[in-house]
Scaffold this motif. Structure first.
Motif, mmCIF file in Angstrom:
data_model
loop_
_atom_site.group_PDB
_atom_site.id
_atom_site.type_symbol
_atom_site.label_atom_id
_atom_site.label_comp_id
_atom_site.label_asym_id
_atom_site.label_seq_id
_atom_site.Cartn_x
_atom_site.Cartn_y
_atom_site.Cartn_z
ATOM 1 N N THR A 1 35.139 39.498 35.720
ATOM 2 C CA THR A 1 36.190 39.079 34.790
ATOM 3 C C THR A 1 37.424 39.949 34.965
ATOM 4 O OG1 THR A 1 34.522 38.340 33.225
ATOM 5 C CG2 THR A 1 36.735 38.701 32.353
ATOM 6 N N ARG A 2 37.222 41.254 35.130
ATOM 7 C CA ARG A 2 38.364 42.151 35.354
ATOM 8 C C ARG A 2 39.075 41.791 36.646
ATOM 9 N NH1 ARG A 2 34.585 45.837 33.564
ATOM 10 N NH2 ARG A 2 34.201 46.625 35.662
ATOM 11 N N ALA A 3 38.326 41.497 37.692
ATOM 12 C CA ALA A 3 38.926 41.124 38.976
ATOM 13 C C ALA A 3 39.696 39.813 38.846
ATOM 14 C CB ALA A 3 37.846 41.003 40.045
ATOM 15 N N ARG A 4 39.131 38.846 38.122
ATOM 16 C CA ARG A 4 39.798 37.558 37.934
ATOM 17 C C ARG A 4 41.116 37.738 37.190
ATOM 18 N NH1 ARG A 4 35.717 35.167 35.851
ATOM 19 N NH2 ARG A 4 34.857 34.542 37.835
ATOM 20 N N ARG A 5 41.133 38.572 36.167
ATOM 21 C CA ARG A 5 42.368 38.827 35.409
ATOM 22 C C ARG A 5 43.402 39.528 36.288
ATOM 23 N NH1 ARG A 5 39.938 40.909 29.705
ATOM 24 N NH2 ARG A 5 39.287 38.854 28.951
ATOM 25 N N GLN A 6 42.947 40.508 37.044
ATOM 26 C CA GLN A 6 43.861 41.231 37.915
ATOM 27 C C GLN A 6 44.464 40.300 38.971
ATOM 28 O OE1 GLN A 6 42.527 44.031 41.067
ATOM 29 N NE2 GLN A 6 43.434 45.564 39.697
ATOM 30 N N LEU A 7 43.641 39.442 39.560
ATOM 31 C CA LEU A 7 44.134 38.502 40.563
ATOM 32 C C LEU A 7 45.116 37.511 39.950
ATOM 33 C CD1 LEU A 7 40.919 37.820 42.630
ATOM 34 C CD2 LEU A 7 42.951 39.088 43.354
ATOM 35 N N SER A 8 44.836 37.037 38.744
ATOM 36 C CA SER A 8 45.755 36.114 38.073
ATOM 37 C C SER A 8 47.110 36.770 37.853
ATOM 38 C CB SER A 8 45.180 35.665 36.733
ATOM 39 O OG SER A 8 44.074 34.842 36.938
ATOM 40 N N PHE A 9 47.101 38.011 37.367
ATOM 41 C CA PHE A 9 48.354 38.727 37.149
ATOM 42 C C PHE A 9 49.109 38.905 38.454
ATOM 43 C CE2 PHE A 9 50.645 42.767 37.304
ATOM 44 C CZ PHE A 9 51.615 42.518 36.345
ATOM 45 N N PRO B 1 44.308 40.697 47.254
ATOM 46 C CA PRO B 1 43.028 41.360 46.960
ATOM 47 C C PRO B 1 42.985 41.921 45.550
ATOM 48 C CG PRO B 1 44.458 42.866 48.130
ATOM 49 C CD PRO B 1 45.224 41.560 47.990
ATOM 50 N N ALA B 2 41.783 42.141 45.076
ATOM 51 C CA ALA B 2 41.568 42.866 43.825
ATOM 52 C C ALA B 2 41.194 44.300 44.190
ATOM 53 C CB ALA B 2 40.445 42.221 43.015
ATOM 54 N N ASP B 3 41.500 45.228 43.311
ATOM 55 C CA ASP B 3 41.102 46.614 43.546
ATOM 56 C C ASP B 3 39.591 46.722 43.561
ATOM 57 O OD1 ASP B 3 43.736 47.432 43.583
ATOM 58 O OD2 ASP B 3 43.752 47.931 41.450
#
Length: 158
Positions: free
Chosen positions: A78-86, A52-54
């Motif tokens: 975009t922030r969620a996509r970056r967080q999920l990728s990390f 999940p993303a925050d």
């Protein structure tokens, strides 16, 4: 799974054993697994981890974040996509340390997974189409008779 690699490692470990009884037992295990693999199809177990993303990264509502992105801003999507990728890269690294392989599912694979979960009986007999556009493309079937009603996207039109 890499059965040959597993059997080679087990065989090497058996030959390093000081106790002859343990070495013989391990070699018997190698022979047993090889024979089993020749006679039967071995199953591969797959496990899925939902990442999940925050809530702060995903934004609320998601539709608004997607609209903001289309407007040219870097929004919550975009922030969620970056967080999920990390998070996915980090999980794959940690699973690798345990000897497990991990990878992110592509869109078509996600669709197949959801289909199998929500419609298991149907998924066994009917496969999804490979091209996602087949499900989202506009379908025109011919001229509509005058003064008849039709349902389009759940809206009743007269």
């Amino acid at each position: 799974p890499d059965l040959d690699g597993y059997l080679a490692a087990l065989d090497a470990e058996a030959r390093r054993q000081d106790d002859p009884a343990l070495a013989a037992l391990a070699l018997e295990q190698v022979d047993f697994i090889r024979g089993l693999a020749r006679r039967h199809t071995l199953l591969t177990r797959r496990f899925y981890v939902v990442v999940p993303a925050d809530d702060e990264a995903a934004g609320a509502p998601l539709l608004g974040a997607l609209r903001h992105r289309r407007a040219g801003g870097e929004g919550a999507a975009t922030r969620a996509r970056r967080q999920l990728s990390f998070r996915c890269v980090e999980l794959a690294r940690q699973f690798g340390r345990c000897g497990l392989g991990a990878r992110r599912l592509r869109t078509a694979e996600l669709l197949e997974l959801h289909y199998a979960c929500w419609c298991p009986e149907l998924a066994r007999s009917q496969r999804l189409r490979r091209d996602i556009a087949d499900y989202t493309a506009l379908v025109v079937t011919g001229a509509r008779p005058a003064r008849r009603s039709a349902t389009v996207s759940g809206d009743r039109r007269v």
